[in-house]
Design a protein around this motif. Sequence first.
Motif, PDB file in Angstrom:
ATOM      1  N   GLY A 159      49.735   9.264 -28.526  1.00 58.93           N
ATOM      2  CA  GLY A 159      48.290   9.316 -28.741  1.00 58.93           C
ATOM      3  C   GLY A 159      47.587  10.082 -27.631  1.00 58.93           C
ATOM      4  O   GLY A 159      46.678  10.888 -27.887  1.00 58.93           O
ATOM      5  N   LYS A 160      48.017   9.851 -26.395  1.00 56.53           N
ATOM      6  CA  LYS A 160      47.414  10.547 -25.259  1.00 56.53           C
ATOM      7  C   LYS A 160      47.670  12.054 -25.337  1.00 56.53           C
ATOM      8  O   LYS A 160      46.776  12.864 -25.051  1.00 56.53           O
ATOM      9  N   VAL A 161      48.871  12.439 -25.737  1.00 52.83           N
ATOM     10  CA  VAL A 161      49.204  13.861 -25.859  1.00 52.83           C
ATOM     11  C   VAL A 161      48.333  14.520 -26.927  1.00 52.83           C
ATOM     12  O   VAL A 161      47.809  15.625 -26.736  1.00 52.83           O
ATOM     13  N   HIS A 162      48.152  13.835 -28.074  1.00 56.30           N
ATOM     14  CA  HIS A 162      47.286  14.382 -29.129  1.00 56.30           C
ATOM     15  C   HIS A 162      45.852  14.552 -28.625  1.00 56.30           C
ATOM     16  O   HIS A 162      45.190  15.560 -28.920  1.00 56.30           O
ATOM     17  N   LEU A 163      45.369  13.572 -27.846  1.00 57.15           N
ATOM     18  CA  LEU A 163      44.004  13.664 -27.321  1.00 57.15           C
ATOM     19  C   LEU A 163      43.848  14.856 -26.394  1.00 57.15           C
ATOM     20  O   LEU A 163      42.875  15.613 -26.483  1.00 57.15           O
ATOM     21  N   LEU A 164      44.797  15.029 -25.484  1.00 59.25           N
ATOM     22  CA  LEU A 164      44.707  16.133 -24.535  1.00 59.25           C
ATOM     23  C   LEU A 164      44.884  17.483 -25.215  1.00 59.25           C
ATOM     24  O   LEU A 164      44.422  18.505 -24.698  1.00 59.25           O
ATOM     25  N   ALA A 165      45.548  17.481 -26.374  1.00 59.78           N
ATOM     26  CA  ALA A 165      45.695  18.721 -27.143  1.00 59.78           C
ATOM     27  C   ALA A 165      44.495  18.955 -28.060  1.00 59.78           C
ATOM     28  O   ALA A 165      44.475  19.926 -28.822  1.00 59.78           O
ATOM     29  N   GLY A 166      43.510  18.052 -28.017  1.00 63.49           N
ATOM     30  CA  GLY A 166      42.318  18.192 -28.836  1.00 63.49           C
ATOM     31  C   GLY A 166      42.500  17.761 -30.279  1.00 63.49           C
ATOM     32  O   GLY A 166      41.659  18.069 -31.130  1.00 63.49           O
ATOM     33  N   GLU A 167      43.588  17.040 -30.575  1.00 64.30           N
ATOM     34  CA  GLU A 167      43.891  16.609 -31.949  1.00 64.30           C
ATOM     35  C   GLU A 167      43.481  15.150 -32.129  1.00 64.30           C
ATOM     36  O   GLU A 167      44.295  14.245 -32.206  1.00 64.30           O
ATOM     37  N   THR A 168      42.177  14.956 -32.183  1.00 59.63           N
ATOM     38  CA  THR A 168      41.629  13.602 -32.189  1.00 59.63           C
ATOM     39  C   THR A 168      42.066  12.801 -33.417  1.00 59.63           C
ATOM     40  O   THR A 168      42.432  11.622 -33.307  1.00 59.63           O
ATOM     41  N   ASP A 169      42.022  13.421 -34.593  1.00 58.14           N
ATOM     42  CA  ASP A 169      42.380  12.708 -35.826  1.00 58.14           C
ATOM     43  C   ASP A 169      43.832  12.224 -35.778  1.00 58.14           C
ATOM     44  O   ASP A 169      44.134  11.095 -36.194  1.00 58.14           O
ATOM     45  N   LYS A 170      44.712  13.077 -35.274  1.00 59.89           N
ATOM     46  CA  LYS A 170      46.118  12.679 -35.179  1.00 59.89           C
ATOM     47  C   LYS A 170      46.297  11.547 -34.173  1.00 59.89           C
ATOM     48  O   LYS A 170      47.128  10.654 -34.373  1.00 59.89           O
ATOM     49  N   ALA A 171      45.538  11.588 -33.082  1.00 58.73           N
ATOM     50  CA  ALA A 171      45.611  10.513 -32.091  1.00 58.73           C
ATOM     51  C   ALA A 171      45.187   9.180 -32.708  1.00 58.73           C
ATOM     52  O   ALA A 171      45.822   8.146 -32.487  1.00 58.73           O
ATOM     53  N   ILE A 172      44.125   9.221 -33.502  1.00 53.59           N
ATOM     54  CA  ILE A 172      43.646   8.003 -34.165  1.00 53.59           C
ATOM     55  C   ILE A 172      44.715   7.456 -35.102  1.00 53.59           C
ATOM     56  O   ILE A 172      44.962   6.236 -35.146  1.00 53.59           O
ATOM     57  N   ASP A 173      45.352   8.340 -35.860  1.00 50.85           N
ATOM     58  CA  ASP A 173      46.424   7.902 -36.762  1.00 50.85           C
ATOM     59  C   ASP A 173      47.557   7.227 -35.998  1.00 50.85           C
ATOM     60  O   ASP A 173      48.093   6.206 -36.427  1.00 50.85           O
TER      61      ASP A 173
END
Length: 463
Positions: A159-173
């Motif tokens: 989740g943290k990696v998705h957030l730092l990559a700007g992929e908020t929706d994927k982080a939420i999933d």
Amino acid sequence: MNVHFILFVRPAPELPIVERRNWLIHQHYIRKDYETCKVIIKEQLQETNGMCEYAIYVQALILRLEGKIQQSLELFQSCAILNPSSTDNLKQVARSLFLLGKHKAAIEFYHEAARLNEKDWEISHNLGMCYFFIKDFKKEHLNIALQINKHDKTFMMLGKVHLLAGETDKAIDVYKRALGKYQKAFEHLGNALTFDPNNYKAILAAGSMMQTHGDFDVAMNKYRVAACAVPESPPLWNNIGMCFFGKKKYVAAISCLKRAHYLSPFDWKVLYNLGLVHLTMQQYASAFHFLSAAINLNPRMGELYMLLAVALTNLEDVDNATRAYEQAVTLDQSNPLVNLNFAIFLYNHGNKKGALDQYQEMERKVNLLRDGSSNFEFDSELMDMAQKMGAALQVTESLVWTKPGKDSKSKPSSAPSTKTPGAPLGTNQALGQAMSSAASYNKNIHLNIHIHPSIIYTPLNPH
């Protein structure tokens, strides 16, 4: 005619000299009798001319526990030379390199270990961690780790990696998937206790989940049952101590935590909690002692350096407090409170430009966290502190904090219901939400520390 039978008794085979004392080394190691263990290891290595792989391996583990990472690395490398086909040897070399901050070298060894064993969760998870620390936000290894084992640490890291990559929706999933597993885990624990109500492992795990939600009395009832089965369990006494901490019974908390520390002197999370409780009681010299010990065992956690900086500030050691804060903001990638506390510290000591830089970094982290969760909320006391800091720096028009309503009151500093985000605490992730605060000497702006104590729900892996 008498017939006589001759019975031949075959003597028991002797163990090869290389392995003769392995069982004894193992027994003393698991009992944590490290001094005796080292004596036996020395004898074994003398007899085998340094060719006993297991003796070298255990000696390396002990050196790592003692904080001698470089020496342990050299011994694990010797094991890898003696037995290059051992996945464990390669994993331990990689782990030591990781602890020394040599992430690229660790990646090479983890890849080599993965070639020997493709279905090892630890290898895939740690590869994802190594790539994270070199700012290469690859997700493939973390996804492979989740296919092998649905571990909460891997969900959090992905989740943290998705957030730092700007992929908020994927982080939420990812976080939603993790929450689903958490709820199922609690259901399975309930089923397990139905069939075996005295299973102390299930009791300890269930108690830690209740403690997560601030149900300290219910958790304590669970721990009382577990104490009958495992009265010498370090995780149990750690968790009981943090229940007392959540109930603001600090003397009882310290008593239980010191018992946990006696039973497991190399558990950095217990030392972390002892430092946290002593800070809360404004016993700054004691807090410095325990936090320094925790940092020696876990030198890669930013929040530890932040707490150490608070203790040093209150001990009027400004130079070392500054160094501790600089290390904290270098290591921490997600917690805005580290930057807020550093900003307040710098402002209190006349460095307004540095304070503004830290304040803006705090705002960046806050925005990132808000984008990642629609339910994101900070403690009202912290919002008030950030607003005061913003006003002092004359940046109030750009504040990212939501001002509390008229009925909003400052929450007590140990309130379990705060939703301040916190980073995972190592191998056994922090589950608690109880908070603590410590104040600086400056009368204009107070330094507030709100972090997660560490609640242990499984015993530590000696490796």
